[in-house]
Every structure is written in structure tokens, then in C-alpha cells.
Enzyme design. Structure first.
Site, PDB file in Angstrom:
ATOM      1  N   ASP A   1      -2.808  -1.122  -6.429  1.00 26.88           N
ATOM      2  CA  ASP A   1      -1.793  -0.115  -6.700  1.00 26.88           C
ATOM      3  C   ASP A   1      -2.273   1.218  -6.107  1.00 26.88           C
ATOM      4  O   ASP A   1      -3.371   1.677  -6.420  1.00 26.88           O
ATOM      5  CB  ASP A   1      -1.621   0.007  -8.225  1.00 26.88           C
ATOM      6  CG  ASP A   1      -0.495   0.946  -8.623  1.00 26.88           C
ATOM      7  OD1 ASP A   1      -0.297   1.965  -7.933  1.00 26.88           O
ATOM      8  OD2 ASP A   1       0.179   0.680  -9.631  1.00 26.88           O
TER       9      ASP A   1
ATOM     10  N   ASP B   1       3.413   5.684   2.904  1.00 33.85           N
ATOM     11  CA  ASP B   1       4.503   4.884   3.476  1.00 33.85           C
ATOM     12  C   ASP B   1       5.060   4.035   2.336  1.00 33.85           C
ATOM     13  O   ASP B   1       4.811   2.843   2.259  1.00 33.85           O
ATOM     14  CB  ASP B   1       3.921   4.030   4.607  1.00 33.85           C
ATOM     15  CG  ASP B   1       4.985   3.181   5.273  1.00 33.85           C
ATOM     16  OD1 ASP B   1       6.172   3.321   4.940  1.00 33.85           O
ATOM     17  OD2 ASP B   1       4.617   2.353   6.137  1.00 33.85           O
TER      18      ASP B   1
END
Lengths: 487, 286
Positions: free
Chosen positions: B137, B155
Site C-alpha cells: 500500500d 500515478d
């Protein structure tokens, strides 16, 4: 007659059947399946408002259950290992109060820790029972009240052999458990009932790695907040009773104060939540425990914070710890718990359960996902980086202030009183409640002597931004105290 | 046979692309992953039904994410890419020899696996020895590094679903901490056009402004994304995206691009009046 087992949800199924019958309503509620209140229907959705119906033959009646509600209560009792279960729609407050009112009457004594929820004290104002407090141990480092030592309970019982009941928090808001089984045995040996406030312990019934539940420990009654860790709608709750209680008597007590128009949204949510817990609770709470352990490790790795857990267990005042509770001590980052609580909300859009002087509590449940845990941990890391201070000087720890009970809560609440500026009340007897909310544990209850320490505590908590409730004066600049001639 | 991919850009607007065939469909731990072939856009990847990239216009997005900061920062050695499991950003980064290390943090290994198999035009540099892929994560990853990167490229997917944590105050704050004192963060900033996207865009900008001394947005035209008008964030501790642009140095590299030029670089920061207004509203709040 279909077999009743934990895969069925009788109230929910009755509501579904009822809906398919398309019955024309000439009864209450007057919104008539939402048609009379289109804005509300838009907000809550058509399914929700069409299920908001009144008691009737196919749907049973909570005041006197004979069919689907009785079946749902039977299934709930089985799921929780109780002799009887009552579905409650007035919050766990109503479950706690019914429990206390079923056990003690005016003038009778009840033994309890001082860190009980306000609802317990409210019940005493209603019925006139007299509290006998057991001094909970306090953890100096964390500044939190712990459980009751069995020896302290025993002392209270010996000093008050006429007491009718012992009440135990299982667990406290912070997740701390007393040796409930030993306390139950002690109470029973002295002819007293043992009651458990399990507002924060619903999940104990569904996983063997969690602390012992009240019914397993042999307690006579337990108020179980299904809407907290159990997943039902806010305000729904359960009252469980053991084999020694008369269900008819408890039902009569409940009906003294419970609505005669019980919400089917709440009732069906209890029914469905019970089914979910019975079928999937073990697996779900296993996942919650894993998430909580992960979060504790990550938070402790940040440095400064102390996310505490089973290492607190000492065999007595911390007999067990509920590891789903993510309680974090914040004093070593130089911030009060309430300050971290406010920063998480204002800066990071994260709402946690509460912040007190030294700690915060994040409530984890079956609805949590790892990604939200990451947000919480990252925000705590940022709070420390951006707002942390090197020293915890000037931060006050919560300390247990032993109350001096001068008159019974009921007598104090209804007695003639006068309103005095806070600072002038030292030495007088308080006639109202003062609470930080949450956690909703009273600082003062009616009938207790006000001391300098208590005033200092109230002023500090106000300064740090705690939300204070209870007194007639909402700003708590004045307190109601007993007239001197009553004192 | 008619086969169409449809994506709702708002509850009332849809974009449809005629599909030649579906190449892959799978459910990972985090999301549903699909790959299609189409006449008009070539091969394309969707996550949970949302368009991520198409063969035809991915160059716009990836060039704009990478060359803008690279033409400003004079000395980029360590780069962190968050999200971007398709490898497009890494492909553009690997064209710079002075970059020594690239950490790519992608939450979903299955996205990388599927992209490697079906989208070789974006994953072509993932095996570059400078690239280190972490399956984690992104929000968790940035908690630990302190002043370790010169450039962070976010992104992300959209601010709902698994990418939500990458649009938060705590994430941007941690990115700021992970950057060196002259570091730059570039992020996918959503579109300002449709109401709901505009709100997300505004919220993201507010949180970046709160975390960095300098925060600007720039734009590009990406036909396959909702409204086609897309924004990127440029947040920095030191460098200004226009005043510190070194055109001579960048053009001397002779990198061939299909979208980016140093001329366009300057123009990209001149944003429409309504977008300026949208962003100014949250800047002045502080």
C-alpha cells in the site's frame, strides 16, 4: 412449522412476507410507506421507509412477543448462550437500566466500580438504590481506570452483606476485563446477583481468543450493545438473562420505560446482525483482531505513541484485555488524547471514538478494511511529525478520584438545590451529573462531595476541549449543589 | 457481433469504445482487471470498469508525468513511483541515465502481472536494474522514508476504491517528509470539468497546498479520460515549474517525445479561468 436455527432471521423474514402482501395501511406510522414524506424517502430510500411499520399480528409486538419476535429472541438467546434474550430499542442505556431496575429497589445497595456508564447512575436516580463503590485500580502510566480486584469486591461484599447485586464492566471502554467468573462466584456465594455491562463486549460471544463473556461466566444479566461491535443499527441492543432470572419479571420492568411503538428497522437489524454473528462472527472477529494487532504494531513503530494490549494483564485488576480495542496513549508525543482526537478529525477527516486526557480509542469492527487502518496509522504518524512536542510537561493524567457518597443519587437529584459558580462549590454535595462524553463516565454523580481535585479536573478537561455534559448549565460555569440544610 | 466497452463519466454521460475482443478478465484481491483490444484505441486496460490506459493515448499521460519535473529538477537520482503498475511512468524515467534508483510501489501484484503479459509497450522497462518493485500500500510505504527521494510520482487510480488513500492529507504530508529539501512531487490530479471530479480535484489541491510550500497544477488533453481535460499536480519544496525550467539542458538530451516539448511545458501551466477559480478558492482558505 419451519425449524428454527441460526440461519433463519424470523423478523426479517416476516417483514419480507409482509411487504409482498401489499397491505393497505390505515394505521400508524402516518408517512404510509414514505408517501407522506417524500424528502425523507429520498434520503433514506424506499426500502427503508416501507419497512418502518407498526406492530401487528403478522409482525408480533415487542411488549408481549408471541411469534416472530419471540422466535428472534429465542435465537438470540441460543447464539449468546443465555437463558433468555430481550431485544431492546432504547439503546444499551435501556438495557443497562432495565438490568439494574430488575435487580435492586429503593434503599437497596449495589456494588459497582466507579467507572460505570452514566446509564447505571441514571437507573439509581430512578429506583433509589444506593451505590457502594469498589475502587478500581488505576494505571499510573496510562492514567486509565482498570478493572476491579477480586479482593476489593470481596471486601465490599463483606462490608455490605445486605447488598443485592454486583455490577461489572465487561470490558471497560478501554478493553480491560476483571475476573468476571470469580466475581460471579463470589456474588452468588453471598446471595447476590451479578450483572455485566457488556456495552463494549458483544464480540466476546463469538471468538475463543477474546475475553470470557458474561453468560459463559455465569452472570445473571448482561446488557449487550449489538449496535457497537455487533453490527446492528444505532440504538438497538440486547438484554441477556441467565437461568436464575424470571423472564416475566424482567419483561415487566422493561415495559415500564420501553416504547410501545418499537421500530422494525431496529428489530430487524438485531435479527440480521445476530444471524451474521452466529454464522460468520468467529471468522470476522478473527480478522478484526488481526487488523488491530497490525495497527498496534505499526503505531508503536512510529515512536512516542503507546498502543497497549495484553502486556497489561496482571491476573487481577487487568485479568484480560480485549485486543480488538485500539487504545493508544499519546502523552509521550506531548499531546493530550483529546488534542489528537481533534487533530485527526480537523486535519485528516478521521473520526475516532474518543480522546480523553492521555489516550485515544479507535473503534475497530467487522466493517473495517486494511486501507482505512493505513490511513489512521499514517495520520497518527503525521500528527506526531507536525504537532508533536518533546515534552509531556503540563499534561494532566486522568487520576482516579475516590468519590465520597454523601446521599443517594435519587435523594440528591430531587432535593432542594442552589446553583453556585464552579469554584465556590468545593466541599458541597453535587446534585447533578458531570461527564466527559465520550466516554460518558461520570466525574461527579448526584450525591457526591465536590473536591478541589474534581474542580481542577473539570477546568482542565474544558480547556483541552473535552465535550462536557450533564449539568443544567451547559457551559458548566455553575453547578447545582444541595441546599446547606439538606447537606 | 457488436461488443462495446462503456464507462459512465457521470451518471448522465457515457463513453463507449467498440471492442474487438476481450483478452483478459480477472478479480484480484483489490479490484477487477480487464484488458481489451479495440479498433480505435488499440489495447486498453480497465480497473473496476474504469479506463486506466489505452495504447493510443497513454504517451500523453506518461510523458507529462515524467518530463515536466525532469526538465525542472537539475539532479534527480532517487525516484519513488506510487501506483503505476502498468510501468508507463517507469518507462519514461528509465530514459534518464542520471537516475540511479527507482522504487515502484504498487498495491496489486496482479496488475503488474497482467500488464507484463498484455501491455509490453508500457512494461518494457520494469526489468531495468535500477527499478525495484514493492507490492505494498503506497500510503504505508511512504510512512518510513525520510528525505530519501528527489522526485515522487503519484500515478494513482481515482480517489475512490483502492486509490483513495493516495488523495489524503496524511499521504501528501508523508510524501513531503520522504522528499529531500529540493524534492518535487507530481500527481495525477483528476479532471476539473464534471462536478464530482471537480470536487475531488479541489480537495486534492487543498491538501497538497497544506503540505507543500509551492503547489501548481498543469494540464493535458487525454481523449480516453472523462471530459478529456486532465490535470496534474506539481508540488515542490524549492523549484518553480516555470522559473526553474532549464530548456537548454533538457533539449540537449535529444529525447524524442510525442507530446512533451519545453514549449508545451510552459503552456501547460496556463490553465483556464474556471480552473484557476476552482483552485484559488481552496488556496485562499489558508
Amino acid at each position: 412449522m419451519p425449524v428454527l436455527d441460526q440461519t433463519s432471521a424470523p423478523i426479517y423474514e416476516a417483514l419480507e412476507r409482509f411487504r409482498s402482501m401489499r397491505v393497505v395501511p390505515f394505521d400508524v406510522p402516518g408517512h404510509k410507506r414514505g408517501r407522506g414524506n417524500p424528502e425523507l424517502t429520498r434520503l433514506l430510500g424506499e426500502t427503508c421507509v416501507s419497512m418502518d411499520v407498526n406492530s401487528m399480528k403478522p409482525l408480533d409486538n415487542l411488549c408481549h412477543p408471541v411469534s416472530v419476535i419471540r422466535d428472534a429472541e429465542k435465537l438470540a438467546a441460543d447464539a449468546f448462550g443465555a437463558a433468555h434474550a430481550f431485544l431492546m430499542v432504547g439503546g444499551t442505556t435501556s438495557a443497562v437500566q432495565s438490568m439494574v431496575l430488575s435487580a435492586v429497589k429503593g434503599g437497596e445497595k449495589i456494588i459497582l466500580p466507579r467507572n460505570v456508564h452514566r446509564s447505571v447512575m441514571g437507573a439509581m436516580v430512578l429506583c433509589g438504590a444506593v451505590p457502594v463503590y469498589v475502587n478500581p485500580e488505576c494505571d499510573d502510566r496510562l492514567g486509565i481506570p482498570l478493572g476491579m480486584k477480586v479482593s476489593e469486591v470481596e471486601r465490599a461484599i463483606c462490608e455490605n452483606p445486605d447488598a443485592k447485586a454486583v455490577l461489572v464492566n465487561n470490558p471497560t471502554y478501554y478493553g480491560i476485563c476483571s475476573d468476571l467468573k470469580a466475581i460471579v462466584e463470589l456474588a452468588h456465594a453471598h446471595g447476590m446477583l451479578c450483572l455485566a455491562d457488556e456495552a463494549h463486549g458483544t464480540h466476546f460471544y463469538f471468538h475463543e481468543d477474546l475475553p470470557m463473556s458474561a453468560m459463559e461466566a455465569g452472570a445473571d444479566m448482561a446488557a449487550v450493545s449489538m449496535h457497537k461491535s455487533g453490527g446492528s443499527l444505532t440504538q438497538s441492543s440486547l438484554l441477556l438473562t441467565g437461568p436464575n432470572m424470571s423472564p416475566g419479571h424482567v419483561r415487566q420492568i422493561i415495559n415500564l420505560t420501553q416504547t410501545t411503538s418499537a421500530s422494525y428497522l431496529l428489530l430487524s437489524s438485531l435479527d440480521i446482525a445476530r444471524r451474521n454473528l452466529a454464522l460468520r462472527g468467529r471468522e470476522e472477529f478473527g480478522r478484526v483482531m488481526q487488523m488491530a494487532d497490525y495497527a498496534r504494531k505499526e503505531i508503536n513503530d512510529i515512536g512516542g505513541y503507546y498502543a497497549f494490549s495484553k502486556e497489561l494483564i496482571n491476573g487481577d485488576s487487568v485479568y484480560d484485555f480485549d485486543i480488538t480495542k485500539l487504545s493508544v496513549n499519546t502523552l509521550n508525543i506531548g499531546l493530550a488524547g483529546i488534542e489528537v482526537y481533534d487533530l485527526l478529525r480537523d486535519e485528516y477527516d478521521i473520526q475516532i471514538e474518543f480522546g480523553d486526557l492521555g489516550n485515544i480509542l479507535a473503534y475497530l469492527s467487522i466493517g473495517d478494511r486494511p486501507r482505512e487502518i493505513e490511513r489512521l496509522v499514517s495520520s497518527l504518524s503525521e500528527v506526531r511529525r507536525r504537532f508533536g512536542k518533546n515534552s509531556s510537561a503540563g499534561l494532566m493524567k486522568q487520576e482516579y478520584i475516590e468519590p465520597e457518597v454523601v446521599v443517594s443519587p435519587q435523594k440528591a437529584f430531587y432535593a432542594p438545590k442552589e446553583s453556585l459558580p464552579l469554584k465556590n462549590t468545593v466541599g458541597r454535595v453535587c446534585s447533578e451529573f458531570v461527564m466527559c462524553y465520550p466516554p460518558g463516565i461520570p466525574i461527579l454523580t448526584p450525591g457526591e462531595r465536590i473536591t478541589q481535585d474534581i474542580i481542577a479536573y473539570i477546568l482542565y478537561a474544558k480547556e483541552k476541549g473535552c465535550s462536557m455534559t450533564g449539568p443544567e448549565d451547559p457551559d458548566i460555569t455553575c453547578l447545582n449543589v444541595l441546599d446547606l440544610k439538606e447537606d | 457481433m457488436e461488443l462495446w466497452f462503456r464507462e459512465a463519466h457521470t451518471p448522465n454521460v457515457k463513453l463507449s469504445i467498440r471492442v474487438d475482443k476481450q483478452l483478459y478478465s480477472g478479480q484480484s484481491e483489490f479490484q477487477r482487471i480487464d484488458v481489451f483490444d479495440s479498433q480505435e484505441f488499440g489495447r486498453f486496460l480497465t480497473l473496476d470498469g474504469y479506463m486506466m490506459l489505452t495504447e493510443k493515448d497513454e504517451f500523453i499521460y506518461h510523458e507529462m508525468m515524467v518530463h515536466i519535473p525532469m526538465a525542472v529538477h537539475p539532479n534527480v537520482k532517487d525516484v519513488l513511483v506510487i501506483g503505476g503498475g502498468d510501468g508507463g511512468v517507469v518507462r519514461e524515467l528509465c530514459r534518464y541515465p542520471e537516475i540511479e534508483h527507482i522504487d515502484l510501489v504498487e498495491i496489486d501484484p496482479q496488475v503488474v502481472e497482467v500488464c507484463r503479459r498484455y501491455l509490453p509497450f508500457t512494461t518494457c522497462s520494469l526489468d531495468d536494474p535500477r527499478v525495484c518493485i514493492h507490492y505494498e500500500d503506497g500510503l504505508r510505504y511512504v510512512r518510513t522514508p525520510v528525505e530519501q527521494y528527489d522526485l515522487i510520482i503519484v500515478d494513482s487510480t481515482d480517489p475512490f476504491g483502492p486509490g483513495e488513500g493516495l488523495f489524503t492529507r496524511e499521504f501528501y504530508g508523508n510524501c513531503s517528509k520522504a522528499l529531500r529539501s529540493d524534492g518535487i512531487m507530481v500527481n495525477q490530479h483528476e479532471s476539473p470539468f464534471y462536478q464530482e471530479d471537480a470536487i475531488a480535484c479541489q480537495r486534492a489541491h487543498k491538501r497538497i497546498v497544506e503540505s507543500f510550500p509551492l503547489a501548481k497544477v498543469y494540464q493535458a488533453h487525454i481523449p480516453s479520460y472523462p471530459s478529456g481535460h486532465w490535470l496534474f499536480g506539481f508540488a515542490s519544496k524549492k523549484y518553480h515549474p516555470l522559473r526553474d525550467l532549464d530548456e537548454v539542458r533538457w533539449n540537449a538530451r535529444k529525447l524524442s517525445c510525442k507530446y512533451y516539448t519545453t514549449m508545451l511545458h510552459k503552456g501547460a501551466f496556463y490553465i483556464p479561468a474556471y480552473v484557476e477559480e476552482l483552485l484559488k478558492n481552496v488556496e485562499s482558505a489558508d
